[in-house]
Design a protein around this motif. Sequence first.
Motif, PDB file in Angstrom:
ATOM      1  N   UNK A   1     -65.243 -19.277 -10.660  1.00 11.76           N
ATOM      2  CA  UNK A   1     -64.788 -18.246  -9.730  1.00 11.76           C
ATOM      3  C   UNK A   1     -64.350 -16.958 -10.419  1.00 11.76           C
ATOM      4  N   UNK A   2     -64.050 -17.027 -11.720  1.00 16.37           N
ATOM      5  CA  UNK A   2     -63.497 -15.867 -12.417  1.00 16.37           C
ATOM      6  C   UNK A   2     -61.983 -15.789 -12.322  1.00 16.37           C
ATOM      7  N   UNK A   3     -61.352 -16.767 -11.662  1.00 19.26           N
ATOM      8  CA  UNK A   3     -59.894 -16.807 -11.525  1.00 19.26           C
ATOM      9  C   UNK A   3     -59.348 -18.050 -12.222  1.00 19.26           C
ATOM     10  N   UNK A   4     -58.058 -18.007 -12.512  1.00 23.74           N
ATOM     11  CA  UNK A   4     -57.398 -19.153 -13.149  1.00 23.74           C
ATOM     12  C   UNK A   4     -56.680 -20.045 -12.146  1.00 23.74           C
ATOM     13  N   UNK A   5     -56.074 -19.450 -11.130  1.00 24.19           N
ATOM     14  CA  UNK A   5     -55.408 -20.245 -10.106  1.00 24.19           C
ATOM     15  C   UNK A   5     -55.370 -19.461  -8.800  1.00 24.19           C
ATOM     16  N   UNK A   6     -55.101 -20.163  -7.713  1.00 22.77           N
ATOM     17  CA  UNK A   6     -54.995 -19.538  -6.400  1.00 22.77           C
ATOM     18  C   UNK A   6     -53.655 -19.932  -5.788  1.00 22.77           C
ATOM     19  N   UNK A   7     -53.224 -19.177  -4.787  1.00 20.96           N
ATOM     20  CA  UNK A   7     -51.939 -19.493  -4.159  1.00 20.96           C
ATOM     21  C   UNK A   7     -51.857 -18.892  -2.761  1.00 20.96           C
ATOM     22  N   UNK A   8     -50.870 -19.394  -2.009  1.00 20.57           N
ATOM     23  CA  UNK A   8     -50.472 -18.807  -0.730  1.00 20.57           C
ATOM     24  C   UNK A   8     -48.948 -18.903  -0.643  1.00 20.57           C
ATOM     25  N   UNK A   9     -48.360 -18.007   0.166  1.00 22.99           N
ATOM     26  CA  UNK A   9     -46.904 -17.998   0.291  1.00 22.99           C
ATOM     27  C   UNK A   9     -46.514 -17.866   1.759  1.00 22.99           C
ATOM     28  N   UNK A  10     -45.615 -18.753   2.202  1.00 20.71           N
ATOM     29  CA  UNK A  10     -45.166 -18.791   3.590  1.00 20.71           C
ATOM     30  C   UNK A  10     -43.647 -18.632   3.626  1.00 20.71           C
ATOM     31  N   UNK A  11     -43.161 -17.692   4.446  1.00 22.14           N
ATOM     32  CA  UNK A  11     -41.711 -17.442   4.505  1.00 22.14           C
ATOM     33  C   UNK A  11     -41.300 -16.982   5.904  1.00 22.14           C
ATOM     34  N   UNK A  12     -41.457 -17.838   6.910  1.00 21.39           N
ATOM     35  CA  UNK A  12     -41.071 -17.414   8.275  1.00 21.39           C
ATOM     36  C   UNK A  12     -39.596 -17.067   8.402  1.00 21.39           C
ATOM     37  N   UNK A  13     -38.744 -17.627   7.538  1.00 20.39           N
ATOM     38  CA  UNK A  13     -37.321 -17.281   7.612  1.00 20.39           C
ATOM     39  C   UNK A  13     -37.066 -15.835   7.218  1.00 20.39           C
ATOM     40  N   UNK A  14     -38.005 -15.251   6.472  1.00 19.94           N
ATOM     41  CA  UNK A  14     -37.889 -13.843   6.070  1.00 19.94           C
ATOM     42  C   UNK A  14     -38.657 -12.924   7.011  1.00 19.94           C
ATOM     43  N   UNK A  15     -39.201 -13.486   8.084  1.00 20.22           N
ATOM     44  CA  UNK A  15     -40.001 -12.684   9.002  1.00 20.22           C
ATOM     45  C   UNK A  15     -41.450 -12.583   8.583  1.00 20.22           C
ATOM     46  N   UNK A  16     -41.870 -13.394   7.607  1.00 12.25           N
ATOM     47  CA  UNK A  16     -43.238 -13.378   7.099  1.00 12.25           C
ATOM     48  C   UNK A  16     -43.825 -14.777   7.242  1.00 12.25           C
ATOM     49  N   UNK A  17     -44.574 -15.000   8.297  1.00 14.62           N
ATOM     50  CA  UNK A  17     -45.194 -16.314   8.425  1.00 14.62           C
ATOM     51  C   UNK A  17     -46.019 -16.614   7.173  1.00 14.62           C
ATOM     52  N   UNK A  18     -46.950 -15.724   6.861  1.00 17.58           N
ATOM     53  CA  UNK A  18     -47.701 -15.835   5.619  1.00 17.58           C
ATOM     54  C   UNK A  18     -47.816 -14.450   5.008  1.00 17.58           C
ATOM     55  N   UNK A  19     -47.332 -14.315   3.780  1.00 15.85           N
ATOM     56  CA  UNK A  19     -47.412 -13.029   3.086  1.00 15.85           C
ATOM     57  C   UNK A  19     -48.831 -12.858   2.562  1.00 15.85           C
ATOM     58  N   UNK A  20     -49.497 -11.735   2.866  1.00 11.88           N
ATOM     59  CA  UNK A  20     -50.898 -11.585   2.463  1.00 11.88           C
ATOM     60  C   UNK A  20     -51.132 -11.737   0.961  1.00 11.88           C
ATOM     61  N   UNK A  21     -50.301 -11.088   0.148  1.00  7.86           N
ATOM     62  CA  UNK A  21     -50.364 -11.237  -1.312  1.00  7.86           C
ATOM     63  C   UNK A  21     -48.930 -11.089  -1.811  1.00  7.86           C
ATOM     64  N   UNK A  22     -48.362 -12.159  -2.330  1.00  4.91           N
ATOM     65  CA  UNK A  22     -46.944 -12.119  -2.705  1.00  4.91           C
ATOM     66  C   UNK A  22     -46.803 -11.934  -4.212  1.00  4.91           C
ATOM     67  N   UNK A  23     -46.459 -10.714  -4.625  1.00  3.74           N
ATOM     68  CA  UNK A  23     -46.296 -10.432  -6.040  1.00  3.74           C
ATOM     69  C   UNK A  23     -45.141 -11.195  -6.662  1.00  3.74           C
ATOM     70  N   UNK A  24     -43.999 -11.278  -5.961  1.00  2.88           N
ATOM     71  CA  UNK A  24     -42.831 -11.932  -6.549  1.00  2.88           C
ATOM     72  C   UNK A  24     -43.049 -13.428  -6.744  1.00  2.88           C
ATOM     73  N   UNK A  25     -43.880 -14.054  -5.902  1.00  2.00           N
ATOM     74  CA  UNK A  25     -44.172 -15.480  -6.096  1.00  2.00           C
ATOM     75  C   UNK A  25     -44.838 -15.721  -7.445  1.00  2.00           C
TER      76      UNK A  25
END
Length: 275
Positions: A220-244
Motif C-alpha cells: 500500500x505504501x503505508x506502514x499502518x492505518x488508524x481511525x479515531x472515535x470521540x463522541x464525548x468530545x463532539x466528534x463521532x469520528x475524527x476524519x484525520x486525528x493528528x494528536x492520536x
Amino acid sequence: MAKKPVHYVVVDAFTETTFKGNPAAVCFLEEEEEKDVEWLQAVAREFNISMTCFLTRVATSGMDGSSPRFRLRWFTPVTEVDLCGHATLAAAHTLLTSGMVDSDTIEFMTLSGILTAKRVPEMKSSDISKIQGGDVPGIWIELNFPVVPIAEDDDAKRISSVSKVLNGTSIIEIKKTAKDDHFIVIPSAKEVEEFQPQFDEIQRCPGEGIIITGLAQPDSGFDFVSRYFAPKLGLNEDPVCGSAHCALAPYWSEKQGKNELVAYAVISLSLSNGM
C-alpha cells in the motif's frame, strides 16, 4: 465600544484536495483581546467542524532572533482540548503562507507546552504533511509534537466495555494512552476500514476516545492505518486525528523497528464532516 470583527480562515488539513482531509477554523485574536472560555466555545459551536483554534500573537522584543510566538487554543464544538495536530498544522500553514510571519519557524504556546512548526524542503517526505489550497503554492511543514505514552490496560471493566464496542472484531492488543484514550490494535487494515462503530456504546465507554489501528497492506505504501472515535468530545469520528499519532507513531515505530513511518487515516464512507 464597537465590536471588532474576528479574522478567520478554514483550512482542510492533511490533504491536497478541496473538501477532503480534516477541516479546521483558524481564528486570529488581537493581543489586547481577552475572550472568555464561553465566547471561544460559542464560536467553535457556531463553526461546528471538527476543530476551531484561536491564535494570539505574543509580543517579543525582536532583539534575540527568536521565532515568532503565538498562543494557541483548540476547541471542538463541545469542549476545549489540550492537543490537536490538524488544527496546529492549519494554523502554521496560514501563518507561513499569508505573510503574517517573516520566519520559517513558529512557536505555539499551548496547554501541551511549546510546540514548533517549521517550513522544510520538499526532499523530506515521510514525516511531513503537505498541505495545499486555493492559489497558494503547496509547502511542507514539520511539526514537533510530544509523545503520548501508552500502557497496558488492566482494568477489567474498561476492557469489557471496549470488547463490547468492538462487537466481535478480533483484537490483538488493548492498551490505554496517557490522554485516557483506548488504544486498540486489530489484525489488519481491512478490518480497521470495515469496522462499523456503535457510537452510543462508545459514548458509554469509560475514557475519552477510542483509537483503532492495524498494519497496512504490504503493497500500500503505508506502514499502518488508524481511525479515531470521540463522541464525548463532539466528534463521532475524527476524519484525520493528528494528536492520536502522538501515541500511534511511537507504538508502530517500536513494533516495526523504523524511525520514519507513513500513516494512513481510514475515512468511513458514512462520515460527512467529522461530526
